[in-house]
Design a protein around this motif. Structure first.
Motif, mmCIF file in Angstrom:
data_model
loop_
_atom_site.group_PDB
_atom_site.id
_atom_site.type_symbol
_atom_site.label_atom_id
_atom_site.label_comp_id
_atom_site.label_asym_id
_atom_site.label_seq_id
_atom_site.Cartn_x
_atom_site.Cartn_y
_atom_site.Cartn_z
ATOM 1 N N HIS A 1 0.713 -1.057 0.105
ATOM 2 C CA HIS A 1 -0.143 -0.112 -0.064
ATOM 3 C C HIS A 1 0.850 1.025 0.034
ATOM 4 O O HIS A 1 0.386 2.234 -0.129
ATOM 5 N N ASN A 2 2.138 0.886 0.366
ATOM 6 C CA ASN A 2 3.159 2.113 0.484
ATOM 7 C C ASN A 2 3.800 2.619 -0.719
ATOM 8 O O ASN A 2 4.544 1.772 -1.406
ATOM 9 N N MET A 3 3.283 3.759 -1.462
ATOM 10 C CA MET A 3 3.745 4.170 -2.692
ATOM 11 C C MET A 3 5.316 4.293 -2.466
ATOM 12 O O MET A 3 5.993 4.131 -3.658
ATOM 13 N N GLN A 4 6.038 4.920 -1.555
ATOM 14 C CA GLN A 4 7.175 5.198 -1.394
ATOM 15 C C GLN A 4 8.130 3.887 -1.417
ATOM 16 O O GLN A 4 9.153 3.482 -2.192
ATOM 17 N N GLN A 5 7.311 2.647 -0.501
ATOM 18 C CA GLN A 5 8.065 1.493 -0.809
ATOM 19 C C GLN A 5 8.300 0.872 -2.131
ATOM 20 O O GLN A 5 9.087 0.557 -2.515
ATOM 21 N N ALA A 6 7.153 1.091 -2.721
ATOM 22 C CA ALA A 6 6.927 0.654 -4.058
ATOM 23 C C ALA A 6 8.286 1.218 -5.027
ATOM 24 O O ALA A 6 9.198 0.543 -5.846
ATOM 25 N N GLY A 7 8.353 2.519 -4.870
ATOM 26 C CA GLY A 7 9.165 3.299 -5.614
ATOM 27 C C GLY A 7 10.684 2.870 -5.074
ATOM 28 O O GLY A 7 11.750 2.850 -6.226
ATOM 29 N N ARG A 8 10.969 2.722 -3.970
ATOM 30 C CA ARG A 8 12.307 2.403 -3.370
ATOM 31 C C ARG A 8 12.926 1.009 -3.936
ATOM 32 O O ARG A 8 13.908 0.961 -4.056
ATOM 33 N N ILE A 9 12.176 -0.165 -3.841
ATOM 34 C CA ILE A 9 12.544 -1.350 -4.027
ATOM 35 C C ILE A 9 12.084 -2.088 -5.100
ATOM 36 O O ILE A 9 12.762 -3.168 -5.497
ATOM 37 N N SER A 10 11.201 -1.820 -5.863
ATOM 38 C CA SER A 10 10.828 -2.550 -7.148
ATOM 39 C C SER A 10 11.290 -2.232 -8.434
ATOM 40 O O SER A 10 11.855 -0.947 -8.516
ATOM 41 N N ASP A 11 11.665 -3.082 -9.283
ATOM 42 C CA ASP A 11 12.076 -2.853 -10.598
ATOM 43 C C ASP A 11 10.889 -2.384 -11.452
ATOM 44 O O ASP A 11 11.018 -1.938 -12.294
ATOM 45 N N ARG A 12 9.742 -3.229 -11.512
ATOM 46 C CA ARG A 12 8.484 -2.885 -11.982
ATOM 47 C C ARG A 12 7.243 -2.917 -11.125
ATOM 48 O O ARG A 12 7.458 -3.536 -10.211
#
Length: 254
Positions: free
Chosen positions: A207-218
């Protein structure tokens, strides 16, 4: 991004129904090996439902019906792989840490024992390696025989990751693994994910947009059971193609 990695999971025209309710609608996407793929979107949009189709957890839900195709290394998981074998290859870490009410050691050894590993020396090796890979060994090495319920929430979640790693999966599914954790524990899990993608393919619901931005490739953006947009994370966050993606990412809805 460097050259494209091999496709690990290929999803084609996937639909999921709970009775009459159409929960997932014609999802088509490729998940690549050695990458972290984040699934984002508002509550109830189908992220967790989709995640659970990847190791057939929805088989446990009454009235659930799936159509379409999900291939793991070209093998159809909906029909051609035994579900026990599938869940060994595609492990799952849940939102709330759920260690078994047994020792730390027995939690990690549980999967290998079920799959036939009985030798103490080999189990010792697997337990240590899995706890090291989950960045937990140094914190619990002196209390392996103590109850897993006695360690902190963040440690319990890393223990659940170690338990998943112990069966040597190829893919790790994570359903909001840090939502119940404090910021320091969250950072440890994020750092851990970054280290684990060298060996595993990771799909994470957050749910955490910053987390998605920090750790994911896609990143894949879901809305009302549909996959609205799926692209390299930097693309999704800087130049989304769909206005609904942009509105969600900028906090205008969801």
């Amino acid at each position: 991004m460097s050259q494209l990695k091999a496709i690990k999971i290929s999803v084609n025209d996937l639909n999921l129904y709970y009775g009459e309710y159409h929960a997932l609608k014609q999802i088509t996407m490729d998940i690549r090996e050695g990458e972290i793929t984040a699934l984002i979107g508002p509550s109830g949009c189908g992220k967790s439902t989709f995640l659970k189709t990847l190791n057939r957890m929805n088989d446990l839900v009454e009235n659930a019906r799936v159509t379409g195709s999900i291939k793991l290394d070209e093998q159809e998981i909906l029909t051609d792989i035994d579900v026990v074998a599938l869940r060994k290859r595609v492990g799952m870490v849940f939102q709330k840490p759920n260690p078994f009410p047994m020792s730390i050691y027995d939690n990690v050894a549980y999967g290998p024992r079920i799959h036939g590993t009985k030798k103490k020396a080999l189990l010792d090796e697997i337990v240590e390696k899995s706890l090291r890979d989950a960045a937990l060994w140094d914190e619990v090495r002196d209390r392996l025989n103590k109850s897993a319920l006695g360690i902190s929430g963040g440690q319990q979640q890393r223990l659940c990751i170690a338990r998943t790693l112990a069966t040597e999966p190829e893919v790790i599914l994570m359903d909001e693994p840090t939502s119940a954790l404090d910021p320091i524990s969250t950072m440890k899990i994020e750092d851990l994910c970054d280290a684990l993608k060298k060996k595993y393919t990771i799909v994470i619901v957050t749910h955490n947009m910053q987390q998605a931005g920090r750790i994911s490739d896609r990143t894949a953006f879901f809305l009302l059971g549909e996959l609205i947009e799926y692209n390299a994370t930097e693309r999704i966050f800087s130049k989304p193609r769909d206005e609904r993606t942009e509105r969600y990412i900028t906090g205008r809805f969801g």
